[in-house]
Design a protein around this motif. Structure first.
Motif, short mmCIF file in Angstrom:
data_model
loop_
_atom_site.label_atom_id
_atom_site.label_comp_id
_atom_site.label_asym_id
_atom_site.label_seq_id
_atom_site.Cartn_x
_atom_site.Cartn_y
_atom_site.Cartn_z
N THR A 257 0.80 -1.22 0.00
CA THR A 257 0.00 0.00 0.00
C THR A 257 0.84 1.29 0.00
O THR A 257 0.53 2.20 -0.77
CB THR A 257 -0.98 -0.01 1.18
OG1 THR A 257 -1.78 -1.19 1.09
CG2 THR A 257 -1.87 1.19 1.18
N LEU B 178 2.03 2.75 -3.38
CA LEU B 178 1.08 3.45 -4.25
C LEU B 178 1.27 4.95 -4.16
O LEU B 178 1.21 5.65 -5.16
CB LEU B 178 -0.36 3.10 -3.86
CG LEU B 178 -0.78 1.66 -4.09
CD1 LEU B 178 -2.18 1.45 -3.56
CD2 LEU B 178 -0.72 1.32 -5.56
N PHE B 179 1.48 5.44 -2.96
CA PHE B 179 1.65 6.87 -2.76
C PHE B 179 3.03 7.36 -3.16
O PHE B 179 3.20 8.53 -3.51
CB PHE B 179 1.37 7.22 -1.31
CG PHE B 179 0.02 6.79 -0.85
CD1 PHE B 179 -1.12 7.38 -1.35
CD2 PHE B 179 -0.11 5.76 0.07
CE1 PHE B 179 -2.38 6.98 -0.93
CE2 PHE B 179 -1.36 5.35 0.49
CZ PHE B 179 -2.50 5.96 -0.01
N TYR C 59 3.43 5.09 -7.58
CA TYR C 59 2.36 4.90 -8.55
C TYR C 59 1.26 5.93 -8.33
O TYR C 59 1.31 6.73 -7.42
CB TYR C 59 1.80 3.49 -8.44
CG TYR C 59 2.86 2.43 -8.45
CD1 TYR C 59 3.67 2.22 -9.56
CD2 TYR C 59 3.09 1.64 -7.33
CE1 TYR C 59 4.65 1.25 -9.57
CE2 TYR C 59 4.07 0.68 -7.32
CZ TYR C 59 4.85 0.49 -8.44
OH TYR C 59 5.83 -0.46 -8.43
N ASP C 60 0.23 5.87 -9.16
CA ASP C 60 -0.91 6.77 -8.97
C ASP C 60 -2.10 5.97 -8.45
O ASP C 60 -1.99 4.79 -8.14
CB ASP C 60 -1.27 7.49 -10.27
CG ASP C 60 -1.59 6.54 -11.40
OD1 ASP C 60 -1.50 5.32 -11.21
OD2 ASP C 60 -1.95 7.02 -12.49
N SER C 61 -3.23 6.61 -8.35
CA SER C 61 -4.40 5.96 -7.73
C SER C 61 -4.97 4.82 -8.56
O SER C 61 -5.77 4.04 -8.05
CB SER C 61 -5.48 7.00 -7.46
OG SER C 61 -5.91 7.57 -8.69
N SER C 62 -4.59 4.69 -9.80
CA SER C 62 -5.12 3.59 -10.62
C SER C 62 -4.48 2.25 -10.27
O SER C 62 -4.91 1.21 -10.77
CB SER C 62 -4.90 3.89 -12.10
OG SER C 62 -3.52 3.90 -12.40
N TRP D 54 -4.47 0.80 -7.33
CA TRP D 54 -5.07 0.18 -6.15
C TRP D 54 -5.42 -1.28 -6.38
O TRP D 54 -5.39 -2.08 -5.45
CB TRP D 54 -6.33 0.94 -5.72
CG TRP D 54 -6.03 2.17 -4.95
CD1 TRP D 54 -6.00 3.44 -5.42
CD2 TRP D 54 -5.69 2.24 -3.56
NE1 TRP D 54 -5.66 4.31 -4.41
CE2 TRP D 54 -5.47 3.60 -3.26
CE3 TRP D 54 -5.54 1.29 -2.56
CZ2 TRP D 54 -5.11 4.02 -1.99
CZ3 TRP D 54 -5.19 1.72 -1.30
CH2 TRP D 54 -4.98 3.06 -1.02
#
Length: 73
Positions: free
Chosen positions: A38, A41-42, A45-48, A50
């Motif tokens: 998790t 992601l921050f 990567y971006d929110s896509s 997840w």
């Protein structure tokens, strides 16, 4: 892109197999794999991305299940 789709899941699968051989089935391991992915992601990567949390948890589950028959009692 190949790193996230091929290399990291392969590493997750291999380590999960070894974990399954050594410790057997453990739900906490699968949960920890998802939780530890998790923060990336921050950071990277971006929110896509997840959906990859679920993907890595499934890969960890499959690896543990593959390693179970090889476990010494």
């Amino acid at each position: 892109m190949a790193v996230m789709l091929v290399i990291l899941p392969s590493i997750c699968l291999i380590t999960s197999i070894f974990y399954g051989i050594r410790n057997g089935f453990d739900f906490w391991y699968i949960l920890i794999v998802a939780i530890m992915f998790t923060p990336t992601l921050f950071i990277f990567y971006d929110s896509s991305a997840w959906v990859y949390i679920i993907g890595y948890a499934i890969v960890a589950l499959i690896g543990v299940l593959i390693g179970l028959p090889f476990r010494k009692r």
